[in-house]
Design a protein around this motif. Structure first.
Motif, PDB file in Angstrom:
ATOM      1  N   LEU A 198       0.839  -1.199   0.000  1.00  6.02           N
ATOM      2  CA  LEU A 198       0.000   0.000   0.000  1.00  6.02           C
ATOM      3  C   LEU A 198       0.872   1.246   0.000  1.00  6.02           C
ATOM      4  CD1 LEU A 198      -2.588  -1.063   2.721  1.00  6.02           C
ATOM      5  CD2 LEU A 198      -2.797  -1.294   0.235  1.00  6.02           C
ATOM      6  N   THR A 199       0.383   2.267  -0.642  1.00  9.22           N
ATOM      7  CA  THR A 199       1.084   3.547  -0.600  1.00  9.22           C
ATOM      8  C   THR A 199       0.799   4.211   0.745  1.00  9.22           C
ATOM      9  OG1 THR A 199      -0.779   4.824  -1.461  1.00  9.22           O
ATOM     10  CG2 THR A 199       0.737   3.841  -3.094  1.00  9.22           C
ATOM     11  N   VAL A 200       1.574   5.223   1.053  1.00  6.97           N
ATOM     12  CA  VAL A 200       1.351   5.966   2.293  1.00  6.97           C
ATOM     13  C   VAL A 200      -0.054   6.555   2.296  1.00  6.97           C
ATOM     14  CG1 VAL A 200       2.078   7.968   3.643  1.00  6.97           C
ATOM     15  CG2 VAL A 200       3.795   6.455   2.649  1.00  6.97           C
ATOM     16  N   ASP A 201      -0.493   7.081   1.180  1.00  8.03           N
ATOM     17  CA  ASP A 201      -1.840   7.658   1.089  1.00  8.03           C
ATOM     18  C   ASP A 201      -2.917   6.609   1.332  1.00  8.03           C
ATOM     19  OD1 ASP A 201      -0.918  10.234   0.627  1.00  8.03           O
ATOM     20  OD2 ASP A 201      -0.979  10.004  -1.557  1.00  8.03           O
ATOM     21  N   GLU A 202      -2.715   5.400   0.838  1.00  4.68           N
ATOM     22  CA  GLU A 202      -3.694   4.327   1.054  1.00  4.68           C
ATOM     23  C   GLU A 202      -3.755   3.927   2.526  1.00  4.68           C
ATOM     24  OE1 GLU A 202      -3.649   1.899  -3.166  1.00  4.68           O
ATOM     25  OE2 GLU A 202      -1.942   1.634  -1.791  1.00  4.68           O
TER      26      GLU A 202
END
Length: 68
Positions: free
Chosen positions: A12-16
């Protein structure tokens, strides 16, 4: 990260991750806590407003909120 890659779990990305954390509601936490034994829970909080902390505990364990 390594275990996610080994287990085939998508990274997962940081935003996710932040979106998933932001999506958690107080009701979600209360529901999860009630699946366990509320009488055996302990709690800790950080912040200036003790009333907010106690009201959050009320839904999980009134005895714990009273002891706080």
């Amino acid at each position: 990260l390594g275990s996610s890659v080994l287990m085939g779990v998508p990274l997962l990305t940081v935003d996710e991750v932040l979106a998933a954390l932001d999506a958690v509601t107080l009701d979600d936490v209360v529901e999860l806590a009630q699946l366990w034994l509320p009488d055996r829970l302990s709690a800790a909080g950080v912040g200036a407003d003790e009333g907010v902390f106690r009201s959050a505990l009320e839904g999980v364990s009134p005895a714990l909120a009273e002891a706080a």
